[in-house]
Motif scaffolding. Structure first.
Motif, PDB file in Angstrom:
ATOM      1  N   LEU A 296     -45.564  42.087  63.925  1.00  0.00           N
ATOM      2  CA  LEU A 296     -44.744  43.171  64.480  1.00  0.00           C
ATOM      3  C   LEU A 296     -43.376  43.212  63.801  1.00  0.00           C
ATOM      4  CD1 LEU A 296     -45.748  42.778  68.213  1.00  0.00           C
ATOM      5  CD2 LEU A 296     -46.144  44.820  66.803  1.00  0.00           C
ATOM      6  N   ALA A 297     -42.821  42.043  63.544  1.00  0.00           N
ATOM      7  CA  ALA A 297     -41.528  41.994  62.852  1.00  0.00           C
ATOM      8  C   ALA A 297     -41.632  42.551  61.443  1.00  0.00           C
ATOM      9  CB  ALA A 297     -41.014  40.549  62.814  1.00  0.00           C
ATOM     10  N   ARG A 298     -42.719  42.247  60.750  1.00  0.00           N
ATOM     11  CA  ARG A 298     -42.900  42.728  59.379  1.00  0.00           C
ATOM     12  C   ARG A 298     -43.165  44.230  59.342  1.00  0.00           C
ATOM     13  NH1 ARG A 298     -44.585  39.138  55.289  1.00  0.00           N
ATOM     14  NH2 ARG A 298     -44.278  40.967  53.979  1.00  0.00           N
ATOM     15  N   ILE A 299     -43.777  44.748  60.416  1.00  0.00           N
ATOM     16  CA  ILE A 299     -44.007  46.196  60.490  1.00  0.00           C
ATOM     17  C   ILE A 299     -42.657  46.904  60.611  1.00  0.00           C
ATOM     18  CG2 ILE A 299     -44.954  48.041  61.930  1.00  0.00           C
ATOM     19  CD1 ILE A 299     -47.349  46.131  62.457  1.00  0.00           C
ATOM     20  N   GLY A 300     -41.733  46.255  61.291  1.00  0.00           N
ATOM     21  CA  GLY A 300     -40.367  46.768  61.335  1.00  0.00           C
ATOM     22  C   GLY A 300     -40.167  47.995  62.196  1.00  0.00           C
ATOM     23  N   GLU A 301     -39.512  48.986  61.643  1.00  0.00           N
ATOM     24  CA  GLU A 301     -39.092  50.191  62.370  1.00  0.00           C
ATOM     25  C   GLU A 301     -40.201  50.809  63.233  1.00  0.00           C
ATOM     26  OE1 GLU A 301     -36.616  52.901  63.947  1.00  0.00           O
ATOM     27  OE2 GLU A 301     -35.989  51.265  62.634  1.00  0.00           O
ATOM     28  N   PRO A 302     -41.410  50.988  62.734  1.00  0.00           N
ATOM     29  CA  PRO A 302     -42.438  51.589  63.592  1.00  0.00           C
ATOM     30  C   PRO A 302     -42.732  50.766  64.857  1.00  0.00           C
ATOM     31  CG  PRO A 302     -43.131  51.672  61.305  1.00  0.00           C
ATOM     32  CD  PRO A 302     -41.894  50.822  61.358  1.00  0.00           C
ATOM     33  N   ALA A 303     -42.414  49.472  64.840  1.00  0.00           N
ATOM     34  CA  ALA A 303     -42.666  48.616  66.002  1.00  0.00           C
ATOM     35  C   ALA A 303     -41.474  48.545  66.951  1.00  0.00           C
ATOM     36  CB  ALA A 303     -43.052  47.212  65.534  1.00  0.00           C
ATOM     37  N   ARG A 304     -40.426  49.260  66.630  1.00  0.00           N
ATOM     38  CA  ARG A 304     -39.201  49.207  67.431  1.00  0.00           C
ATOM     39  C   ARG A 304     -39.468  49.556  68.898  1.00  0.00           C
ATOM     40  NH1 ARG A 304     -33.393  51.283  65.637  1.00  0.00           N
ATOM     41  NH2 ARG A 304     -33.339  49.154  64.958  1.00  0.00           N
ATOM     42  N   THR A 305     -40.398  50.435  69.168  1.00  0.00           N
ATOM     43  CA  THR A 305     -40.680  50.856  70.544  1.00  0.00           C
ATOM     44  C   THR A 305     -41.329  49.743  71.378  1.00  0.00           C
ATOM     45  OG1 THR A 305     -42.836  51.730  69.922  1.00  0.00           O
ATOM     46  CG2 THR A 305     -40.962  53.267  69.867  1.00  0.00           C
ATOM     47  N   THR A 306     -41.691  48.642  70.754  1.00  0.00           N
ATOM     48  CA  THR A 306     -42.366  47.553  71.462  1.00  0.00           C
ATOM     49  C   THR A 306     -41.399  46.464  71.922  1.00  0.00           C
ATOM     50  OG1 THR A 306     -42.819  46.282  69.458  1.00  0.00           O
ATOM     51  CG2 THR A 306     -44.450  47.939  70.087  1.00  0.00           C
ATOM     52  N   VAL A 307     -40.117  46.688  71.786  1.00  0.00           N
ATOM     53  CA  VAL A 307     -39.129  45.648  72.070  1.00  0.00           C
ATOM     54  C   VAL A 307     -39.294  45.075  73.481  1.00  0.00           C
ATOM     55  CG1 VAL A 307     -36.651  45.192  72.365  1.00  0.00           C
ATOM     56  CG2 VAL A 307     -37.470  46.442  70.371  1.00  0.00           C
ATOM     57  N   ARG A 308     -39.545  45.907  74.460  1.00  0.00           N
ATOM     58  CA  ARG A 308     -39.696  45.406  75.838  1.00  0.00           C
ATOM     59  C   ARG A 308     -40.901  44.483  75.963  1.00  0.00           C
ATOM     60  NH1 ARG A 308     -37.872  50.605  79.320  1.00  0.00           N
ATOM     61  NH2 ARG A 308     -35.655  50.278  78.961  1.00  0.00           N
ATOM     62  N   GLN A 309     -42.012  44.870  75.319  1.00  0.00           N
ATOM     63  CA  GLN A 309     -43.195  44.010  75.374  1.00  0.00           C
ATOM     64  C   GLN A 309     -42.958  42.699  74.621  1.00  0.00           C
ATOM     65  OE1 GLN A 309     -44.027  47.525  74.247  1.00  0.00           O
ATOM     66  NE2 GLN A 309     -46.000  47.927  75.203  1.00  0.00           N
ATOM     67  N   ILE A 310     -42.236  42.783  73.526  1.00  0.00           N
ATOM     68  CA  ILE A 310     -41.932  41.588  72.737  1.00  0.00           C
ATOM     69  C   ILE A 310     -40.973  40.680  73.505  1.00  0.00           C
ATOM     70  CG2 ILE A 310     -40.767  40.774  70.645  1.00  0.00           C
ATOM     71  CD1 ILE A 310     -41.892  43.285  69.232  1.00  0.00           C
ATOM     72  N   ALA A 311     -40.028  41.262  74.232  1.00  0.00           N
ATOM     73  CA  ALA A 311     -39.033  40.474  74.973  1.00  0.00           C
ATOM     74  C   ALA A 311     -39.684  39.540  75.985  1.00  0.00           C
ATOM     75  CB  ALA A 311     -38.043  41.407  75.662  1.00  0.00           C
ATOM     76  N   ILE A 312     -40.835  39.896  76.486  1.00  0.00           N
ATOM     77  CA  ILE A 312     -41.559  39.034  77.426  1.00  0.00           C
ATOM     78  C   ILE A 312     -41.848  37.676  76.788  1.00  0.00           C
ATOM     79  CG2 ILE A 312     -43.748  38.770  78.664  1.00  0.00           C
ATOM     80  CD1 ILE A 312     -43.671  41.862  79.040  1.00  0.00           C
ATOM     81  N   CYS A 313     -42.020  37.680  75.491  1.00  0.00           N
ATOM     82  CA  CYS A 313     -42.338  36.437  74.779  1.00  0.00           C
ATOM     83  C   CYS A 313     -41.162  35.462  74.737  1.00  0.00           C
ATOM     84  CB  CYS A 313     -42.802  36.751  73.353  1.00  0.00           C
ATOM     85  SG  CYS A 313     -44.338  37.673  73.316  1.00  0.00           S
ATOM     86  N   LEU A 314     -39.974  35.934  75.086  1.00  0.00           N
ATOM     87  CA  LEU A 314     -38.803  35.048  75.110  1.00  0.00           C
ATOM     88  C   LEU A 314     -38.967  33.927  76.151  1.00  0.00           C
ATOM     89  CD1 LEU A 314     -35.956  37.671  74.781  1.00  0.00           C
ATOM     90  CD2 LEU A 314     -36.649  35.992  73.065  1.00  0.00           C
ATOM     91  N   SER A 315     -39.791  34.183  77.150  1.00  0.00           N
ATOM     92  CA  SER A 315     -40.020  33.157  78.177  1.00  0.00           C
ATOM     93  C   SER A 315     -41.340  32.418  77.955  1.00  0.00           C
ATOM     94  CB  SER A 315     -39.989  33.788  79.567  1.00  0.00           C
ATOM     95  OG  SER A 315     -41.016  34.755  79.685  1.00  0.00           O
ATOM     96  N   ASP A 316     -41.920  32.556  76.794  1.00  0.00           N
ATOM     97  CA  ASP A 316     -43.171  31.871  76.473  1.00  0.00           C
ATOM     98  C   ASP A 316     -42.971  30.355  76.543  1.00  0.00           C
ATOM     99  OD1 ASP A 316     -45.923  32.859  74.910  1.00  0.00           O
ATOM    100  OD2 ASP A 316     -45.429  30.748  74.592  1.00  0.00           O
ATOM    101  N   THR A 317     -43.986  29.657  76.982  1.00  0.00           N
ATOM    102  CA  THR A 317     -43.893  28.200  77.101  1.00  0.00           C
ATOM    103  C   THR A 317     -43.905  27.509  75.727  1.00  0.00           C
ATOM    104  OG1 THR A 317     -46.298  28.050  77.373  1.00  0.00           O
ATOM    105  CG2 THR A 317     -44.945  28.124  79.380  1.00  0.00           C
ATOM    106  N   ASP A 318     -44.386  28.188  74.713  1.00  0.00           N
ATOM    107  CA  ASP A 318     -44.406  27.609  73.371  1.00  0.00           C
ATOM    108  C   ASP A 318     -43.093  27.948  72.653  1.00  0.00           C
ATOM    109  OD1 ASP A 318     -44.867  27.812  70.329  1.00  0.00           O
ATOM    110  OD2 ASP A 318     -46.625  26.715  71.006  1.00  0.00           O
ATOM    111  N   GLU A 319     -42.383  26.930  72.238  1.00  0.00           N
ATOM    112  CA  GLU A 319     -41.079  27.108  71.605  1.00  0.00           C
ATOM    113  C   GLU A 319     -41.154  27.983  70.353  1.00  0.00           C
ATOM    114  OE1 GLU A 319     -38.664  23.957  69.153  1.00  0.00           O
ATOM    115  OE2 GLU A 319     -38.408  23.601  71.299  1.00  0.00           O
ATOM    116  N   LYS A 320     -42.224  27.849  69.597  1.00  0.00           N
ATOM    117  CA  LYS A 320     -42.379  28.624  68.363  1.00  0.00           C
ATOM    118  C   LYS A 320     -42.496  30.117  68.678  1.00  0.00           C
ATOM    119  CE  LYS A 320     -46.219  28.383  65.859  1.00  0.00           C
ATOM    120  NZ  LYS A 320     -47.255  27.900  64.961  1.00  0.00           N
ATOM    121  N   VAL A 321     -43.228  30.459  69.732  1.00  0.00           N
ATOM    122  CA  VAL A 321     -43.369  31.854  70.134  1.00  0.00           C
ATOM    123  C   VAL A 321     -42.026  32.382  70.582  1.00  0.00           C
ATOM    124  CG1 VAL A 321     -44.496  33.444  71.758  1.00  0.00           C
ATOM    125  CG2 VAL A 321     -45.800  31.566  70.756  1.00  0.00           C
TER     126      VAL A 321
END
Length: 152
Positions: free
Chosen positions: A127-152
């Protein structure tokens, strides 16, 4: 070792019995780009491999060498839903396409819910490499900030 010799060795590795050797040979050939065009017929012969991951990595390498990533994207997107392939591997292949992989965004968002940490991390990288077209997914991506895996 010359590039020609390296391509020859990697092309030979595409016939190894160990699938991980084949996968790594595909990735290394892809990194060589069009200087590895000699490997294209062998890579194409793997597209219908019984091992689904071999099939996707051979398509990825072929696309990187021949410059036809957009032709292979539908197979890579389909692979994100194929349970015989780790979605993370398909996402890694998709990441190389950059913005032209925008059609993969819905499938990558689904991969964010995978039980496997590497799948989630690879989907985020794509998603990061897709860049601008993926910008609308920021809210869904933000959920991953609380992921139990540090790398995620």
């Amino acid at each position: 070792m010359s590039t020609t010799d390296r391509v020859k060795k990697l092309t030979e590795a595409l016939t190894d019995r160990q699938v991980s050797v084949v996968w790594n040979a595909c990735r290394d050939l892809a990194r060589l780009g069009n200087t590895a065009s000699e490997a294209l017929p062998t890579l194409q012969s793997l597209w219908n491999s019984r091992d689904a991951t071999t099939a996707i990595w051979s398509r990825y390498a072929h696309a990187e060498i021949s410059g036809t990533i957009s032709l292979q994207l539908p197979y890579m997107i389909e692979a994100l839903q194929n349970m015989e392939i780790y979605p993370g591997m398909a996402a890694a292949a998709i990441a190389s396409a950059g913005q032209i992989a925008a059609d993969a965004i819905p499938a990558l968002l689904n991969a964010l819910h995978s039980e496997r940490n590497d799948d989630r991390w690879s989907a985020l990288c794509a998603l990061a490499r897709i860049g601008e077209p993926a910008r609308t997914t920021v809210r869904q991506i933000a959920i991953c900030l609380s992921d139990t895996d540090e790398k995620v």
